[in-house]
Design an enzyme around this catalytic site. Sequence first.
Site, PDB file in Angstrom:
ATOM      1  N   GLN A 194      -4.482  -5.222   6.871  1.00  0.00           N
ATOM      2  CA  GLN A 194      -5.480  -6.126   6.286  1.00  0.00           C
ATOM      3  C   GLN A 194      -5.463  -7.522   6.918  1.00  0.00           C
ATOM      4  O   GLN A 194      -6.263  -8.377   6.534  1.00  0.00           O
ATOM      5  CB  GLN A 194      -5.266  -6.255   4.777  1.00  0.00           C
ATOM      6  CG  GLN A 194      -5.530  -4.977   4.016  1.00  0.00           C
ATOM      7  CD  GLN A 194      -6.931  -4.429   4.246  1.00  0.00           C
ATOM      8  OE1 GLN A 194      -7.860  -5.142   4.645  1.00  0.00           O
ATOM      9  NE2 GLN A 194      -7.101  -3.145   4.025  1.00  0.00           N
ATOM     10  N   CYS A 223      -4.662   2.642  -3.663  1.00  0.00           N
ATOM     11  CA  CYS A 223      -3.405   3.073  -3.026  1.00  0.00           C
ATOM     12  C   CYS A 223      -2.304   2.051  -3.232  1.00  0.00           C
ATOM     13  O   CYS A 223      -1.507   1.775  -2.314  1.00  0.00           O
ATOM     14  CB  CYS A 223      -3.595   3.340  -1.533  1.00  0.00           C
ATOM     15  SG  CYS A 223      -4.745   4.646  -1.191  1.00  0.00           S
ATOM     16  N   HIS A 259       0.871  -1.183   0.000  1.00  0.00           N
ATOM     17  CA  HIS A 259       0.000   0.000   0.000  1.00  0.00           C
ATOM     18  C   HIS A 259       0.907   1.232   0.000  1.00  0.00           C
ATOM     19  O   HIS A 259       2.024   1.172   0.522  1.00  0.00           O
ATOM     20  CB  HIS A 259      -0.830  -0.065   1.286  1.00  0.00           C
ATOM     21  CG  HIS A 259      -1.906   0.958   1.411  1.00  0.00           C
ATOM     22  ND1 HIS A 259      -1.666   2.249   1.833  1.00  0.00           N
ATOM     23  CD2 HIS A 259      -3.239   0.883   1.204  1.00  0.00           C
ATOM     24  CE1 HIS A 259      -2.811   2.911   1.876  1.00  0.00           C
ATOM     25  NE2 HIS A 259      -3.776   2.113   1.494  1.00  0.00           N
ATOM     26  N   LYS A 265     -10.641  -0.687  10.549  1.00  0.00           N
ATOM     27  CA  LYS A 265     -10.835  -1.840   9.659  1.00  0.00           C
ATOM     28  C   LYS A 265     -11.247  -3.074  10.450  1.00  0.00           C
ATOM     29  O   LYS A 265     -11.465  -4.137   9.872  1.00  0.00           O
ATOM     30  CB  LYS A 265      -9.542  -2.123   8.886  1.00  0.00           C
ATOM     31  CG  LYS A 265      -9.162  -1.024   7.904  1.00  0.00           C
ATOM     32  CD  LYS A 265      -7.931  -1.398   7.124  1.00  0.00           C
ATOM     33  CE  LYS A 265      -7.296  -0.239   6.397  1.00  0.00           C
ATOM     34  NZ  LYS A 265      -8.044   0.233   5.234  1.00  0.00           N
ATOM     35  N   ASP A 315       3.150  -4.439   7.942  1.00  0.00           N
ATOM     36  CA  ASP A 315       1.913  -3.670   7.808  1.00  0.00           C
ATOM     37  C   ASP A 315       0.764  -4.668   7.959  1.00  0.00           C
ATOM     38  O   ASP A 315       0.466  -5.427   7.040  1.00  0.00           O
ATOM     39  CB  ASP A 315       1.900  -2.991   6.425  1.00  0.00           C
ATOM     40  CG  ASP A 315       0.540  -2.389   6.092  1.00  0.00           C
ATOM     41  OD1 ASP A 315      -0.401  -2.535   6.896  1.00  0.00           O
ATOM     42  OD2 ASP A 315       0.418  -1.796   5.010  1.00  0.00           O
TER      43      ASP A 315
HETATM   44  N1  PMP Z   1      -1.865  -0.752   4.606  1.00  0.00           N
HETATM   45  C1  PMP Z   1      -2.809  -1.477   4.002  1.00  0.00           C
HETATM   46  C2  PMP Z   1      -2.462  -2.842   3.498  1.00  0.00           C
HETATM   47  C3  PMP Z   1      -4.098  -0.956   3.881  1.00  0.00           C
HETATM   48  O1  PMP Z   1      -5.042  -1.667   3.276  1.00  0.00           O
HETATM   49  C4  PMP Z   1      -4.389   0.324   4.392  1.00  0.00           C
HETATM   50  C5  PMP Z   1      -5.767   0.927   4.264  1.00  0.00           C
HETATM   51  N2  PMP Z   1      -6.356   0.792   3.007  1.00  0.00           N
HETATM   52  C6  PMP Z   1      -3.358   1.041   5.009  1.00  0.00           C
HETATM   53  C7  PMP Z   1      -2.116   0.475   5.105  1.00  0.00           C
HETATM   54  C8  PMP Z   1      -3.573   2.410   5.567  1.00  0.00           C
HETATM   55  O2  PMP Z   1      -4.434   2.371   6.647  1.00  0.00           O
HETATM   56  P1  PMP Z   1      -5.004   3.726   7.274  1.00  0.00           P
HETATM   57  O3  PMP Z   1      -5.573   4.510   6.128  1.00  0.00           O
HETATM   58  O4  PMP Z   1      -6.031   3.267   8.239  1.00  0.00           O
HETATM   59  O5  PMP Z   1      -3.860   4.441   7.913  1.00  0.00           O
END
Ligand code: PMP
Length: 405
Positions: free
Chosen positions: A202, A363, A122, A225, A199
């Site tokens: 997910q 993203c 991401h 999430k 990270d």
């Molecule tokens: N890493 C991953 C794999 C994600 O899916 C996301 C959210 N789409 C993020 C980081 C970022 O999370 P946040 O917007 O809650 O900071």
Amino acid sequence: MYDIAKIRLDFPALDREVNGRPLVYLDNTATSQTPRCVVDAVTAGYYHTKANVHRGVHTLSVEATELLEATRRSVKDFINAPSAEEIIFTRGTTEALNLVASSFGGMVLGEGDELILTEMEHHSNIVPWQLLQQRKGFIIKVVPVTSDGSLDLDALRRLISPRTRLISVCHASNVLGTVNPIAEITALAHSHGIPVVVDGAQAVPHLTIDVQALGADFYAFSAHKMYGPTGVGVLYGRRDLLEKMPPYQGGGEMIESVSWAKTTFAALPYKFEAGTPDFVGIAAFARAIDYMRSLGIENIAAHEHELLYYTTARMMEIPGMRIFGTAPGKCAIISFLVGHIHHYDMGMLLDQLGVAVRTGHHCAQPLMHALGVEGVVRASFAAYNTIDECDRFLAALHRVIPMLE
Ligand code: PMP
């Protein structure tokens, strides 16, 4: 017994209509809906215990502080961290990863050093490192993804060099659903003395997380999430590393003493928690963890997998269907395209039929580039989705595809 009808009663949002049709919410990867118990905890926090944490001797402040620290203990247990001092509250995964990049990355990455990321990251696990790279001049190497969306572990082995200082990798991909073998990656990395940042944004909503068994040196995730409030996230970090790291932000709460001559910093975890945290949200986050535990994480995962297999099998029958990410054991995320239909048009028409999916690059533009697409449509499942909703999504697909072809 996994009582889906009862679970759905906990989520008022699932009752609403969109464009005159009952909502089918399949954008859970972006954020999941929030159960009443969490919203009630937010309301109670604002009504009854709104006093700033850590500073007060008065009862409201003591209560608010205890609620925040109770969540810290709850998070520690939830991910099996060795101690609560290794749990740092942030605004989300993004801030947690920025913290690690800026503070730990700034310490270990210098000119000529190497950082390894993966093609499925991401942007929040790419851009913070690129910002640091501009200041420090290290090299970023990228592990490719194989045709089913798995990480190419042989390539990872080959990319490790004597200059590799750090590996940062997602536990689960927000596009492909792939669950990466973190324990294997950390074992490999540690055999070369390389720490690993994970990270977990997910993974935490779908898997039982044990940061010690995973061997993660850092693990980041977001409450929103996992049925929790917005604006709250966590960075777990190994104590010995956190202790060596400089603060990320300066301000109140993160100091021991301040003078013009010399400022010293607070002990863990407060060294990394400058300013007033979202203490109401953090307190409510504990209820989201309780909620997930009450359903049982294995039960949630089994339920979501049933929806995933059912829907995937029927989607595969659609001519021109391309599903991105078919790795064994993937999470309940389906990214797809049909023929030459634009992802955005597909998403718009599905919304007209009450089906919420996400479209675009998610993203993950470097991954889109590797897949040779500009964007995809993504349907993702949570604890409260039903087979009936999968059928409504499939029926909507069958309706919109001929309109767009
Ligand atoms: N890493 C991953 C794999 C994600 O899916 C996301 C959210 N789409 C993020 C980081 C970022 O999370 P946040 O917007 O809650 O900071």
